[in-house]
Design a protein around this motif. Structure first.
Motif, mmCIF file in Angstrom:
data_model
loop_
_atom_site.group_PDB
_atom_site.id
_atom_site.type_symbol
_atom_site.label_atom_id
_atom_site.label_comp_id
_atom_site.label_asym_id
_atom_site.label_seq_id
_atom_site.Cartn_x
_atom_site.Cartn_y
_atom_site.Cartn_z
ATOM 1 N N VAL A 158 -1.295 2.261 -1.311
ATOM 2 C CA VAL A 158 -0.533 1.111 -0.798
ATOM 3 C C VAL A 158 -1.471 0.123 -0.106
ATOM 4 C CG1 VAL A 158 1.154 0.408 0.954
ATOM 5 C CG2 VAL A 158 1.700 2.277 -0.610
ATOM 6 N N ALA A 159 -2.381 0.640 0.707
ATOM 7 C CA ALA A 159 -3.320 -0.225 1.421
ATOM 8 C C ALA A 159 -4.223 -0.983 0.453
ATOM 9 C CB ALA A 159 -4.157 0.600 2.393
ATOM 10 N N ALA A 160 -4.580 -0.343 -0.658
ATOM 11 C CA ALA A 160 -5.461 -0.982 -1.633
ATOM 12 C C ALA A 160 -4.717 -1.964 -2.532
ATOM 13 C CB ALA A 160 -6.155 0.078 -2.487
ATOM 14 N N ALA A 161 -3.523 -1.583 -2.997
ATOM 15 C CA ALA A 161 -2.786 -2.395 -3.974
ATOM 16 C C ALA A 161 -1.929 -3.469 -3.328
ATOM 17 C CB ALA A 161 -1.915 -1.495 -4.841
ATOM 18 N N ARG A 162 -1.439 -3.218 -2.119
ATOM 19 C CA ARG A 162 -0.619 -4.146 -1.354
ATOM 20 C C ARG A 162 0.584 -4.672 -2.148
ATOM 21 N NH1 ARG A 162 -2.726 -3.997 3.183
ATOM 22 N NH2 ARG A 162 -1.323 -5.559 4.047
ATOM 23 N N PRO A 163 1.485 -3.757 -2.532
ATOM 24 C CA PRO A 163 2.727 -4.199 -3.184
ATOM 25 C C PRO A 163 3.568 -5.025 -2.217
ATOM 26 C CG PRO A 163 2.890 -1.899 -2.534
ATOM 27 C CD PRO A 163 1.467 -2.310 -2.289
ATOM 28 N N GLY A 164 4.576 -5.709 -2.746
ATOM 29 C CA GLY A 164 5.385 -6.562 -1.891
ATOM 30 C C GLY A 164 6.176 -5.821 -0.838
ATOM 31 N N ARG A 165 6.661 -4.639 -1.181
ATOM 32 C CA ARG A 165 7.473 -3.860 -0.234
ATOM 33 C C ARG A 165 7.490 -2.412 -0.689
ATOM 34 N NH1 ARG A 165 10.913 -4.203 4.046
ATOM 35 N NH2 ARG A 165 13.072 -3.493 3.970
ATOM 36 N N LEU B 15 -2.248 5.709 -8.729
ATOM 37 C CA LEU B 15 -1.226 5.127 -7.865
ATOM 38 C C LEU B 15 -1.544 3.669 -7.553
ATOM 39 C CD1 LEU B 15 -0.606 8.044 -5.333
ATOM 40 C CD2 LEU B 15 0.826 7.391 -7.277
ATOM 41 N N THR B 16 -2.802 3.389 -7.268
ATOM 42 C CA THR B 16 -3.196 2.014 -6.951
ATOM 43 C C THR B 16 -2.916 1.092 -8.135
ATOM 44 O OG1 THR B 16 -4.935 2.813 -5.473
ATOM 45 C CG2 THR B 16 -5.118 0.539 -6.229
ATOM 46 N N GLU B 17 -3.238 1.551 -9.332
ATOM 47 C CA GLU B 17 -2.968 0.749 -10.529
ATOM 48 C C GLU B 17 -1.469 0.512 -10.693
ATOM 49 O OE1 GLU B 17 -3.481 0.933 -15.408
ATOM 50 O OE2 GLU B 17 -4.360 2.500 -14.145
ATOM 51 N N ALA B 18 -0.671 1.536 -10.435
ATOM 52 C CA ALA B 18 0.774 1.409 -10.592
ATOM 53 C C ALA B 18 1.368 0.446 -9.565
ATOM 54 C CB ALA B 18 1.431 2.777 -10.466
ATOM 55 N N TYR B 19 0.868 0.479 -8.337
ATOM 56 C CA TYR B 19 1.440 -0.334 -7.264
ATOM 57 C C TYR B 19 0.995 -1.789 -7.305
ATOM 58 C CZ TYR B 19 2.370 4.195 -4.917
ATOM 59 O OH TYR B 19 2.773 5.456 -4.597
ATOM 60 N N ARG B 20 -0.160 -2.053 -7.892
ATOM 61 C CA ARG B 20 -0.705 -3.406 -7.850
ATOM 62 C C ARG B 20 0.234 -4.392 -8.536
ATOM 63 N NH1 ARG B 20 -5.650 -2.311 -9.280
ATOM 64 N NH2 ARG B 20 -6.471 -2.288 -7.143
ATOM 65 N N SER B 21 0.523 -5.489 -7.847
ATOM 66 C CA SER B 21 1.397 -6.572 -8.323
ATOM 67 C C SER B 21 2.879 -6.209 -8.321
ATOM 68 C CB SER B 21 0.997 -7.056 -9.726
ATOM 69 O OG SER B 21 -0.338 -7.535 -9.723
ATOM 70 N N ALA B 22 3.238 -5.035 -7.842
ATOM 71 C CA ALA B 22 4.654 -4.657 -7.773
ATOM 72 C C ALA B 22 5.346 -5.392 -6.630
ATOM 73 C CB ALA B 22 4.796 -3.154 -7.585
ATOM 74 N N ASP B 23 6.567 -5.812 -6.880
ATOM 75 C CA ASP B 23 7.361 -6.417 -5.815
ATOM 76 C C ASP B 23 7.932 -5.357 -4.885
ATOM 77 O OD1 ASP B 23 7.522 -9.403 -6.600
ATOM 78 O OD2 ASP B 23 8.006 -8.356 -8.456
ATOM 79 N N GLY B 24 8.154 -4.161 -5.416
ATOM 80 C CA GLY B 24 8.671 -3.077 -4.598
ATOM 81 C C GLY B 24 8.284 -1.734 -5.172
ATOM 82 N N VAL B 25 8.131 -0.748 -4.290
ATOM 83 C CA VAL B 25 7.837 0.632 -4.687
ATOM 84 C C VAL B 25 8.820 1.547 -3.982
ATOM 85 C CG1 VAL B 25 6.154 2.510 -4.625
ATOM 86 C CG2 VAL B 25 5.368 0.158 -5.019
ATOM 87 N N PHE B 26 9.462 2.431 -4.734
ATOM 88 C CA PHE B 26 10.310 3.460 -4.140
ATOM 89 C C PHE B 26 9.574 4.781 -4.247
ATOM 90 C CE2 PHE B 26 13.382 6.955 -4.654
ATOM 91 C CZ PHE B 26 14.077 6.838 -3.467
ATOM 92 N N VAL B 27 9.400 5.458 -3.113
ATOM 93 C CA VAL B 27 8.625 6.693 -3.105
ATOM 94 C C VAL B 27 9.340 7.774 -2.315
ATOM 95 C CG1 VAL B 27 7.270 5.978 -1.090
ATOM 96 C CG2 VAL B 27 6.331 7.678 -2.657
#
Length: 280
Positions: A87-94, A54-66
């Motif tokens: 989310v806390a580790a990858a810190r996507p944009g939103r 999940l962290t790899e997927a979220y990293r550098s993302a502008d947005g995540v829908f979950v």
């Protein structure tokens, strides 16, 4: 801009993928099978059970829908905690989280509440979509087949129980808007207002299909028996428990002050329009 969508081939995620692709956005579709083809999207295999994936997927993302899948509540709690950690580790944009109708009141507890609280504490821009009941529930065979065969719409709520119904298409519309509105945070209610009773619902189905349709209240236990072959015994028992708890309420109406209608100018589809849009 890249957007990561959970359950990208499922009932909730697929409309969000389609809306983002139609808007010209770059989409990463999260699935369990890396060989899955999702039109217009890059596919990544990442399960809820792996914080690292999940962290790899979220990293550098502008947005995540979950959203959380329909599994046992114990698994949902574990998944919610994994998502918050990632989310806390990858810190996507939103992050935009759809509760799928589950409560997010900390006093009530549960996986959706854990996830909503975790997002609020993460420091990441977020919004929570709060639907009440999904119109797609009415496509279960025990409902739609009964409408067609004997002109009755069975559902485990009282006849006089008003509900602000919403469709997965409505959720996708709201998710797309929320990705572009970082000024809106916290909960956004999605659903028809004023809420519809069972008779209203049956009348809308009847008008669409050109026949008389009556509402037929059933018990949560009857619903459990009907859906267990489709979603599994454990998940069916959990869902039946939610409807049993719902039976003590006076309604499932959205609050207009934090509705998508007020905050985003988005009005959910009427029943007839939804049935047309899904090809029925």
């Amino acid at each position: 801009m890249t957007y990561v969508i959970h359950g990208a081939t499922g009932a909730q995620g697929a409309p969000v993928v389609a809306a983002l692709v139609a808007a010209g956005k770059s989409v990463t579709a999260l699935t369990r099978n890396p060989d899955t083809v999702v039109e217009g999207a890059r596919v990544m295999a990442a399960g809820y059970g792996s914080v690292e994936a999940l962290t790899e997927a979220y990293r550098s993302a502008d947005g995540v829908f979950v959203h959380l899948p329909v599994v046992s509540e114990a698994d949902r709690l574990a998944y919610a905690r994994n998502i918050v950690t990632a989310v806390a580790a990858a810190r996507p944009g939103r992050v935009v989280f759809s509760t799928s109708g589950a409560p997010i009141d900390p006093a009530v507890g549960g996986a959706a509440a854990v996830l909503a609280d975790g997002l609020a504490d993460s420091g990441v821009s977020y919004a929570v979509i709060e639907p009440t009941l999904y119109l797609e529930n009415l496509l279960m065979p025990y409902v739609i087949d009964t409408v067609r065969v004997r002109g009755a719409l069975p559902y485990p709520i009282r006849s006089d129980f008003p509900v602000s119904w919403a469709s997965h298409l409505d959720i996708a519309d709201v998710a797309l808007a929320l990705f572009d509105r970082p000024d809106i945070t916290g909960a956004v209610s999605v659903g028809q207002y004023p809420a519809l009773t069972g008779a209203d619902l049956a009348g809308a189905f009847g008008a669409h299909f050109g026949k008389d349709v009556v509402f037929e209240p059933i018990t949560p236990e009857q619903m459990r028996v009907s859906v267990a072959p489709v979603i599994g015994e454990g998940a069916a028992a959990d869902v039946a428990g939610l409807y049993e708890a719902m039976s003590t309420l006076s309604d499932r109406s959205i609050a207009p002050e934090n509705s998508a209608q007020k905050l985003l100018g988005i009005t959910p589809r009427a029943i007839g329009q939804w049935l047309t849009d899904i090809g029925l």
